[in-house]
Write a protein that holds these residues in place. Structure first.
Motif, PDB file in Angstrom:
ATOM      1  N   ILE A 115       0.981  -1.074  -0.040  1.00 18.70           N
ATOM      2  CA  ILE A 115      -0.063   0.044   0.075  1.00 18.70           C
ATOM      3  C   ILE A 115       0.918   1.241  -0.092  1.00 18.70           C
ATOM      4  CG2 ILE A 115      -1.642   1.189   1.258  1.00 18.70           C
ATOM      5  CD1 ILE A 115      -2.618  -1.558   2.538  1.00 18.70           C
ATOM      6  N   PRO A 116       0.949   2.085  -1.033  1.00 20.12           N
ATOM      7  CA  PRO A 116       1.603   3.242  -1.120  1.00 20.12           C
ATOM      8  C   PRO A 116       1.528   4.457  -0.015  1.00 20.12           C
ATOM      9  CG  PRO A 116      -0.016   3.416  -2.726  1.00 20.12           C
ATOM     10  CD  PRO A 116      -0.211   2.141  -1.948  1.00 20.12           C
ATOM     11  N   ALA A 117       0.467   4.542   0.466  1.00 23.79           N
ATOM     12  CA  ALA A 117       0.167   5.550   1.431  1.00 23.79           C
ATOM     13  C   ALA A 117      -1.122   5.223   2.209  1.00 23.79           C
ATOM     14  CB  ALA A 117       0.195   6.721   0.687  1.00 23.79           C
ATOM     15  N   PHE A 118      -1.254   5.985   3.217  1.00 25.76           N
ATOM     16  CA  PHE A 118      -2.543   6.078   4.102  1.00 25.76           C
ATOM     17  C   PHE A 118      -2.542   7.431   4.805  1.00 25.76           C
ATOM     18  CE2 PHE A 118       0.985   4.604   6.512  1.00 25.76           C
ATOM     19  CZ  PHE A 118       0.834   5.270   7.710  1.00 25.76           C
ATOM     20  N   PHE A 119      -4.172   7.461   5.404  1.00 26.68           N
ATOM     21  CA  PHE A 119      -4.113   8.671   6.073  1.00 26.68           C
ATOM     22  C   PHE A 119      -4.245   8.419   7.740  1.00 26.68           C
ATOM     23  CE2 PHE A 119      -5.307  10.316   1.901  1.00 26.68           C
ATOM     24  CZ  PHE A 119      -5.046  11.631   2.055  1.00 26.68           C
ATOM     25  N   THR A 120      -3.860   9.329   8.613  1.00 30.26           N
ATOM     26  CA  THR A 120      -3.978   9.020   9.816  1.00 30.26           C
ATOM     27  C   THR A 120      -4.133  10.467  10.473  1.00 30.26           C
ATOM     28  OG1 THR A 120      -2.502   8.402  11.803  1.00 30.26           O
ATOM     29  CG2 THR A 120      -1.303   8.944  10.104  1.00 30.26           C
ATOM     30  N   PRO A 121      -4.588  10.510  11.627  1.00 30.21           N
ATOM     31  CA  PRO A 121      -4.901  11.772  12.581  1.00 30.21           C
ATOM     32  C   PRO A 121      -3.566  12.081  13.288  1.00 30.21           C
ATOM     33  CG  PRO A 121      -5.977   9.983  13.598  1.00 30.21           C
ATOM     34  CD  PRO A 121      -5.582   9.573  12.130  1.00 30.21           C
ATOM     35  N   ALA A 122      -2.949  11.043  13.518  1.00 32.58           N
ATOM     36  CA  ALA A 122      -1.641  11.384  14.478  1.00 32.58           C
ATOM     37  C   ALA A 122      -0.707  12.562  13.836  1.00 32.58           C
ATOM     38  CB  ALA A 122      -0.853   9.948  14.552  1.00 32.58           C
ATOM     39  N   GLY A 123      -0.368  13.320  14.478  1.00 32.14           N
ATOM     40  CA  GLY A 123       0.561  14.529  14.114  1.00 32.14           C
ATOM     41  C   GLY A 123      -0.057  15.534  13.589  1.00 32.14           C
ATOM     42  N   TYR A 124      -1.509  15.600  13.198  1.00 31.73           N
ATOM     43  CA  TYR A 124      -1.955  16.493  12.413  1.00 31.73           C
ATOM     44  C   TYR A 124      -1.964  17.714  13.352  1.00 31.73           C
ATOM     45  CZ  TYR A 124      -5.341  19.858  10.479  1.00 31.73           C
ATOM     46  OH  TYR A 124      -5.919  21.101   9.861  1.00 31.73           O
ATOM     47  N   GLY A 125      -1.518  18.985  12.741  1.00 28.00           N
ATOM     48  CA  GLY A 125      -1.402  20.326  13.585  1.00 28.00           C
ATOM     49  C   GLY A 125      -0.124  20.385  14.429  1.00 28.00           C
ATOM     50  N   THR A 126       1.018  19.444  14.178  1.00 19.96           N
ATOM     51  CA  THR A 126       2.222  19.511  14.692  1.00 19.96           C
ATOM     52  C   THR A 126       3.001  19.529  13.518  1.00 19.96           C
ATOM     53  OG1 THR A 126       2.404  17.170  14.706  1.00 19.96           O
ATOM     54  CG2 THR A 126       1.507  17.956  16.656  1.00 19.96           C
ATOM     55  N   GLU A 127       4.559  19.528  13.832  1.00 25.12           N
ATOM     56  CA  GLU A 127       5.556  19.616  12.966  1.00 25.12           C
ATOM     57  C   GLU A 127       5.594  18.319  12.157  1.00 25.12           C
ATOM     58  OE1 GLU A 127       9.363  20.027  14.939  1.00 25.12           O
ATOM     59  OE2 GLU A 127       9.147  22.012  15.701  1.00 25.12           O
ATOM     60  N   GLU A 136     -10.030  15.732   5.576  1.00 26.02           N
ATOM     61  CA  GLU A 136     -10.878  15.635   6.522  1.00 26.02           C
ATOM     62  C   GLU A 136     -11.665  14.370   6.283  1.00 26.02           C
ATOM     63  OE1 GLU A 136     -14.854  17.838   8.475  1.00 26.02           O
ATOM     64  OE2 GLU A 136     -13.594  18.918   7.437  1.00 26.02           O
ATOM     65  N   PHE A 137     -11.751  13.493   7.153  1.00 25.81           N
ATOM     66  CA  PHE A 137     -12.496  12.362   7.245  1.00 25.81           C
ATOM     67  C   PHE A 137     -13.450  12.225   8.628  1.00 25.81           C
ATOM     68  CE2 PHE A 137      -8.985  11.260   4.649  1.00 25.81           C
ATOM     69  CZ  PHE A 137      -9.316  10.802   3.495  1.00 25.81           C
ATOM     70  N   ASN A 138     -14.677  12.125   8.166  1.00 26.27           N
ATOM     71  CA  ASN A 138     -15.670  12.059   9.335  1.00 26.27           C
ATOM     72  C   ASN A 138     -15.543  13.310  10.255  1.00 26.27           C
ATOM     73  OD1 ASN A 138     -16.719   9.732   8.262  1.00 26.27           O
ATOM     74  ND2 ASN A 138     -14.732   8.492   9.080  1.00 26.27           N
ATOM     75  N   GLY A 139     -15.376  14.243   9.995  1.00 26.60           N
ATOM     76  CA  GLY A 139     -15.078  15.540  10.679  1.00 26.60           C
ATOM     77  C   GLY A 139     -13.952  15.867  11.238  1.00 26.60           C
ATOM     78  N   LYS A 140     -12.962  14.960  11.027  1.00 26.21           N
ATOM     79  CA  LYS A 140     -11.561  14.938  11.637  1.00 26.21           C
ATOM     80  C   LYS A 140     -10.377  15.066  10.915  1.00 26.21           C
ATOM     81  CE  LYS A 140      -9.194  12.526  15.397  1.00 26.21           C
ATOM     82  NZ  LYS A 140      -9.133  11.427  16.342  1.00 26.21           N
ATOM     83  N   MET A 141      -9.502  16.073  11.108  1.00 26.83           N
ATOM     84  CA  MET A 141      -8.315  15.993   9.965  1.00 26.83           C
ATOM     85  C   MET A 141      -7.422  15.003  10.227  1.00 26.83           C
ATOM     86  SD  MET A 141      -9.306  18.460   8.071  1.00 26.83           S
ATOM     87  CE  MET A 141      -7.722  18.772   7.360  1.00 26.83           C
ATOM     88  N   HIS A 142      -6.892  14.564   8.824  1.00 29.12           N
ATOM     89  CA  HIS A 142      -5.691  13.520   8.802  1.00 29.12           C
ATOM     90  C   HIS A 142      -4.721  13.888   7.785  1.00 29.12           C
ATOM     91  CE1 HIS A 142      -9.331  11.266  10.063  1.00 29.12           C
ATOM     92  NE2 HIS A 142      -8.765  10.069  10.270  1.00 29.12           N
ATOM     93  N   ILE A 143      -3.447  13.389   8.137  1.00 27.59           N
ATOM     94  CA  ILE A 143      -2.480  13.629   7.168  1.00 27.59           C
ATOM     95  C   ILE A 143      -1.944  12.336   6.441  1.00 27.59           C
ATOM     96  CG2 ILE A 143      -1.619  15.508   8.573  1.00 27.59           C
ATOM     97  CD1 ILE A 143       0.516  13.712   9.712  1.00 27.59           C
ATOM     98  N   MET A 144      -1.590  12.642   5.115  1.00 28.00           N
ATOM     99  CA  MET A 144      -0.946  11.345   4.454  1.00 28.00           C
ATOM    100  C   MET A 144       0.186  11.007   4.821  1.00 28.00           C
ATOM    101  SD  MET A 144      -1.073  10.848   0.347  1.00 28.00           S
ATOM    102  CE  MET A 144       0.306  11.511   0.002  1.00 28.00           C
ATOM    103  N   GLU A 145       0.394   9.843   5.124  1.00 24.74           N
ATOM    104  CA  GLU A 145       1.824   9.385   5.435  1.00 24.74           C
ATOM    105  C   GLU A 145       2.115   8.112   4.116  1.00 24.74           C
ATOM    106  OE1 GLU A 145       4.139  10.225   7.246  1.00 24.74           O
ATOM    107  OE2 GLU A 145       2.949  11.146   9.094  1.00 24.74           O
ATOM    108  N   GLU A 146       3.328   8.288   3.762  1.00 25.08           N
ATOM    109  CA  GLU A 146       3.504   7.350   2.764  1.00 25.08           C
ATOM    110  C   GLU A 146       4.370   6.062   3.327  1.00 25.08           C
ATOM    111  OE1 GLU A 146       6.196   9.003  -0.162  1.00 25.08           O
ATOM    112  OE2 GLU A 146       4.926  10.469  -0.810  1.00 25.08           O
TER     113      GLU A 146
END
Length: 233
Positions: A115-127, A136-146
């Motif tokens: 799987i080349p990448a996925f979305f996770t809420p961990a780390g959003y809004g940080t460095e 945004e998924f289900n009202g919550k922001m996620h970041i893409m990690e490769e």
């Protein structure tokens, strides 16, 4: 019959070159590929990018590669037990990418699964989120990690057979399980190497298709990172 067995740790690390990216299984000092690390320390290989939950301690594990300045970059989630790591990071000698532990595990697992990448809420809004796509998924922001792109994944197991099937023991399963098969070539060092057909198929944790090279280690110190004891009453 297909065999993945190699005759020595030196044969197992053939093809590892300067500048490569390597995954190392283990958690703290539990389940680390001790023999393979020791063999790499005795080579002139340098400028490595190492993916590992942590960086060992000053005189053991990946700490030995750090001492010889063989690591250019560490991708880890916890590095607090290594004074030399701290010194190299603060002086700018070592590039460091700190990653949330769950994200680190999932980036390994994603590579293992193709799987080349996925979305996770961990780390959003940080460095951690800097420069990464956010959705945004289900009202919550996620970041893409490769998924990680490693040349080699080096893992340690309790038992293995010559076809590369692996069984881990207790908590030494840790990052070894998700790193096996997550590199272009997976090297497995085991405490006991047995003929094909010896292991109970229902007990196998990692199938041999995910392993390219396997060997039996000669010595395992199995150090304890922090031993806590109390006086007997």
């Amino acid at each position: 019959m297909i065999t993945k067995k190699v005759n020595s740790v030196q044969e197992a690390i053939e093809g590892i070159k300067d500048g490569m990216t390597i995954m190392f299984g283990g958690f703290g000092l539990c389940g680390i590929p001790e023999n393979t690390i020791a063999a790499l320390v005795n080579t002139p290989i340098s400028n490595l990018t190492c993916i590992s939950n942590n960086a060992g301690v000053d005189d053991f594990g990946l700490g030995l590669l750090l001492q010889k300045k063989q690591i250019k970059k560490m991708i880890s989630s916890y590095v607090g037990e290594n004074a030399e790591f701290e010194r190299q990071m603060l002086s700018g000698e070592l590039e460091v990418e700190l990653t949330p532990q769950g994200t680190l595990a999932e980036r390994c697992r994603a590579a293992q699964a193709g799987i080349p990448a996925f979305f996770t809420p961990a780390g959003y809004g940080t460095e951690v989120a800097e420069g990464k796509e956010a959705r945004e998924f289900n009202g919550k922001m996620h970041i893409m990690e490769e998924a990680f792109k490693a040349d080699f994944a080096i893992v340690k197991a309790w038992k293995g057979d010559e076809a590369g099937n692996l069984i881990f023991k207790g908590t030494a399963r840790n990052f070894n399980a998700c790193m096996a098969g997550a590199g272009k070539i997976t090297i497995a060092e085991v405490e006991e190497l047995v003929p094909v057909g010896t292991l109970d198929p229902n007990q196998i944790h990692i199938p041999g298709i995910m392993v390219q090279r396997i060997f039996q280690g000669e010595k395992f110190e199995k150090r304890i990172e922090q031993r806590t004891v109390r006086a007997r009453n």
